[in-house]
Design a protein around this motif. Structure first.
Motif, short mmCIF file in Angstrom:
data_model
loop_
_atom_site.label_atom_id
_atom_site.label_comp_id
_atom_site.label_asym_id
_atom_site.label_seq_id
_atom_site.Cartn_x
_atom_site.Cartn_y
_atom_site.Cartn_z
N THR A 1 0.83 -1.20 0.00
CA THR A 1 0.00 0.00 0.00
C THR A 1 0.87 1.26 0.00
O THR A 1 0.56 2.24 -0.67
N LEU A 2 1.97 1.22 0.76
CA LEU A 2 2.89 2.35 0.79
C LEU A 2 3.50 2.61 -0.59
O LEU A 2 3.56 3.75 -1.05
N ILE A 3 3.92 1.54 -1.27
CA ILE A 3 4.50 1.69 -2.62
C ILE A 3 3.47 2.28 -3.59
O ILE A 3 3.76 3.19 -4.37
N ILE A 4 2.25 1.76 -3.52
CA ILE A 4 1.18 2.25 -4.39
C ILE A 4 0.88 3.73 -4.11
O ILE A 4 0.67 4.52 -5.03
N SER B 1 -3.30 -10.51 -10.85
CA SER B 1 -3.17 -11.71 -10.01
C SER B 1 -1.77 -11.80 -9.42
O SER B 1 -1.61 -12.00 -8.21
N ALA B 2 -0.75 -11.65 -10.25
CA ALA B 2 0.63 -11.70 -9.76
C ALA B 2 0.95 -10.45 -8.94
O ALA B 2 0.33 -9.40 -9.12
N GLU B 3 1.94 -10.58 -8.06
CA GLU B 3 2.28 -9.45 -7.19
C GLU B 3 2.68 -8.22 -8.00
O GLU B 3 2.28 -7.10 -7.69
N TRP B 4 3.51 -8.42 -9.05
CA TRP B 4 3.94 -7.26 -9.83
C TRP B 4 2.78 -6.60 -10.54
O TRP B 4 2.77 -5.37 -10.74
N GLY C 1 -1.93 -0.89 -9.19
CA GLY C 1 -2.23 -0.01 -8.08
C GLY C 1 -1.53 1.33 -8.20
O GLY C 1 -2.11 2.38 -7.91
N MET C 2 -0.29 1.31 -8.67
CA MET C 2 0.45 2.56 -8.87
C MET C 2 -0.18 3.40 -9.98
O MET C 2 -0.27 4.63 -9.87
N LEU C 3 -0.61 2.75 -11.05
CA LEU C 3 -1.30 3.48 -12.12
C LEU C 3 -2.59 4.11 -11.61
O LEU C 3 -2.91 5.26 -11.95
N LEU C 4 -3.33 3.37 -10.79
CA LEU C 4 -4.57 3.90 -10.23
C LEU C 4 -4.30 5.11 -9.34
O LEU C 4 -5.01 6.12 -9.40
N SER C 5 -3.24 5.02 -8.53
CA SER C 5 -2.85 6.16 -7.70
C SER C 5 -2.47 7.36 -8.56
O SER C 5 -2.88 8.50 -8.30
#
Length: 457
Positions: free
Chosen positions: A309-312, A354-357, A363-367
Motif C-alpha cells: 500500500t505504501l508503494i502504491i 493476479s501476480a504481485e507485480w 495499483g500505482m497506475l490507479l494512484s
C-alpha cells in the motif's frame, strides 16, 4: 513556479482584486500555499489512517468485523455534513475562521479516537472527525484560489492538493511501522492524528483572510492591508492614489445561496460538478479505504500488505506533478477527463491483476491517475462560482461527493463476498467513465480572473 516576467504594478485606479491578480507568485503566496497544504496533509493522514486501522481491527476485534465498514462511513457522513455546512459558514464568517476551527475539531476528535473502547465509540468519534475534515478541504482550496495569480491558479491548487499524497504517505508509513508493532498499534496511530489540534493555532494566527470576502463584508481597511502585504512581498510600491472604497454587499441567506447554485448560468455547472464529485468519491474511497484489507485478504500478511500500500501510495506524487502542468496547458476540464479515463483503465487492470507485480503496477497506475484527477477537480471547483457563492458551491459539491464515500465503504465488503475483486474494480471503472463525461461539461477559466462571468456558449 512562474516563468513569466510580471511587474505586479497595476495601473492607476485599479481595484484591489486587479492589483492582487497582477502580482507574481511571492513568498506570501508560498506561505499561504504551504500553510494550507500542511493542514491538507494532516487531513489526508487522518483519512488514510482509517484504512490501516480497519485492517488492524479485523485482527484485534474479529467478532465486530461486520461493523468496520461503519467506521469509515461514519467519518464520511460527518464529512458530507461538514462540507455542506462549512461551505455556507465560509461565505458567512470567512474562509480562515472556518479552516482553523475545523482543523481543531478533527484533531481533537482523532486524538480521542485512540481511547475508544468499542467499535461503537470509535464510530461516533469518527463522525465528529468527519465534520471537521469535510469542512476544511473545500474551504482551504477556496481560500488559496482567491489569492492565486490567475495565470497559474490551477497549478497552485493542484500543488495544494498534492499535499494529500504527502499526508497519505505519512499514514502509510505509520501503518507500516507503528500499527503492526502491537495490539495497541492502531491506538498510537490515531493519537498521532491529534497533531492538527496544535497546528490549528498556527493557521489561525498566520494566514490571511480572503480579500474578496473582506470586501464583500465592507472590511475595507483589512482588505487593503492584506493586498499591501502581498504587494510588499513582490516589491511593488504603494498606489499613488488612495484606493476606492467598496460598499458592503449584504450576505444572502443560506437558502438564497443554495438556490443560487441552480440559477442560470451556474445550474449546468453545478449539476455536472456534482456528478463528477459523486463518481470520483465513490471509486476513490471504495478502492483506497479497503485496499490494505483487500491485500491482506488476498493472502499477504499485515506488514507485507501495508508495504505494498505504501508503494502504491507513492505513485500519487507524480500524478499530481503531471496534472499541475496539464491544467495550465490543456485546461481544467480536458485534464480532469483524461485522468479520469486513465483511472478507469487502471481500476480495470487492478481488478484483473493476479501476480504481485501486476497488483503493484496496476495499483500505482490507479494512484497516479486518480490523484491527478483529484488535483484537477479541486482546481476547477472554486472557479465555477462568484465570491458570494464560492464557499457554498465548493462545500456542497464536496458534500454531495461524500454521500458516495459513505455508500462505497459499506457496499464493497458485500460485493467482495458475493462477487469478486474484478467485479468491484470494474464497477469503479464505470463510475470513473461517467465522471469523465460529466467533466467535459465544466467551464474552463484557465488564466482568467475568478470574477469573470462564466461563458456558457
Amino acid at each position: 513556479m512562474d516563468t513569466e516576467t510580471v511587474t505586479g504594478r497595476a495601473p492607476a485606479g485599479a481595484t484591489r482584486i486587479e492589483r492582487l491578480d497582477r502580482l507574481p507568485f511571492t513568498r506570501e503566496h508560498r506561505r499561504l500555499l504551504v500553510g494550507s497544504g500542511v493542514g491538507w496533509a494532516l487531513d489526508a493522514m487522518d483519512v488514510g489512517l482509517v484504512s490501516f486501522v480497519i485492517a488492524a481491527l479485523a485482527i484485534t476485534w474479529p467478532d465486530d468485523i461486520g461493523s468496520f465498514g461503519f467506521v469509515a462511513s461514519a467519518g464520511f457522513l460527518g464529512m458530507a455534513i461538514g462540507a455542506s455546512v462549512g461551505g455556507l459558514l465560509a461565505d458567512r464568517i470567512g474562509r480562515r475562521q472556518v479552516f482553523a476551527f475545523t482543523l481543531l475539531l478533527f484533531g481533537l476528535a482523532t486524538g480521542l479516537s485512540a481511547l475508544a473502547w468499542s467499535v461503537g465509540v470509535l464510530i461516533a468519534l469518527r463522525f465528529v472527525v468527519g465534520l471537521g475534515l469535510g469542512a476544511e478541504l473545500p474551504v482551504a482550496s477556496t481560500l488559496v484560489s482567491e489569492f492565486a495569480p490567475p495565470r497559474i491558479r490551477g497549478r497552485i491548487i493542484v500543488i495544494l492538493e498534492s499535499f494529500w499524497a504527502v499526508g497519505w504517505t505519512v499514514a502509510a508509513l505509520i501503518g507500516f511501522f507503528v500499527i503492526p508493532t502491537s495490539d495497541a498499534g492502531w491506538r498510537w496511530a490515531l493519537a498521532l492524528g491529534a497533531v492538527p489540534a496544535v497546528y490549528a493555532v498556527v493557521i489561525r494566527l498566520g494566514l490571511p483572510e480572503s480579500v474578496r470576502f473582506l470586501e464583500s463584508k465592507g472590511r475595507i481597511g483589512e482588505a487593503e492591508a492584506t493586498v499591501r502585504r502581498f504587494e510588499e512581498s513582490a516589491g511593488v510600491p504603494a498606489p499613488a492614489v488612495a484606493p476606492s472604497t467598496v460598499a458592503e454587499v449584504p450576505a444572502p441567506s443560506a437558502p438564497a445561496r443554495l438556490s443560487g447554485l441552480f440559477a442560470a448560468p451556474i445550474r449546468r455547472q453545478t449539476i455536472s460538478l456534482w456528478i463528477v464529485w459523486f463518481c470520483v468519491n465513490f471509486s476513490y474511497y471504495g478502492a483506497f479505504i479497503w485496499l490494505p484489507t483487500i491485500l491482506v485478504a488476498s493472502g499477504f500478511d499485515l506488514v507485507r500488505g501495508f508495504g505494498y500500500t505504501l508503494i502504491i501510495t507513492l505513485a500519487q506524487l507524480p500524478g499530481y506533478a503531471v496534472s499541475a502542468v496539464l491544467v495550465e496547458k490543456w485546461g481544467r476540464n480536458r485534464t480532469l477527463a483524461t485522468f479520469l479515463v486513465g483511472s478507469a483503465v487502471s481500476a480495470t487492470l487492478f481488478g484483473l491483476a493476479s501476480a504481485e507485480w501486476q497488483v503493484i503496477g496496476a495499483g500505482m497506475l490507479l494512484s497516479f491517475f486518480n490523484l491527478g484527477a483529484w488535483g484537477a477537480l479541486y482546481a476547477v471547483t472554486p472557479e465555477l462560482y462568484p465570491t458570494p457563492l464560492r464557499g457554498t458551491g465548493a462545500g456542497w459539491a464536496a458534500g454531495v461527493g461524500r454521500i458516495a464515500s459513505i455508500i462505497a465503504p459499506l457496499i464493497v465488503p458485500a460485493l467482495l463476498l458475493s462477487a469478486s475483486t474484478t467485479v468491484v474494480f470494474v464497477l469503479f471503472a464505470v463510475f470513473f467513465i461517467i465522471a469523465a463525461v460529466a467533466a467535459l461539461g465544466l467551464a474552463d477559466k484557465r488564466g482568467k480572473s475568478l470574477d469573470e462571468a462564466l461563458d456558457q456558449s
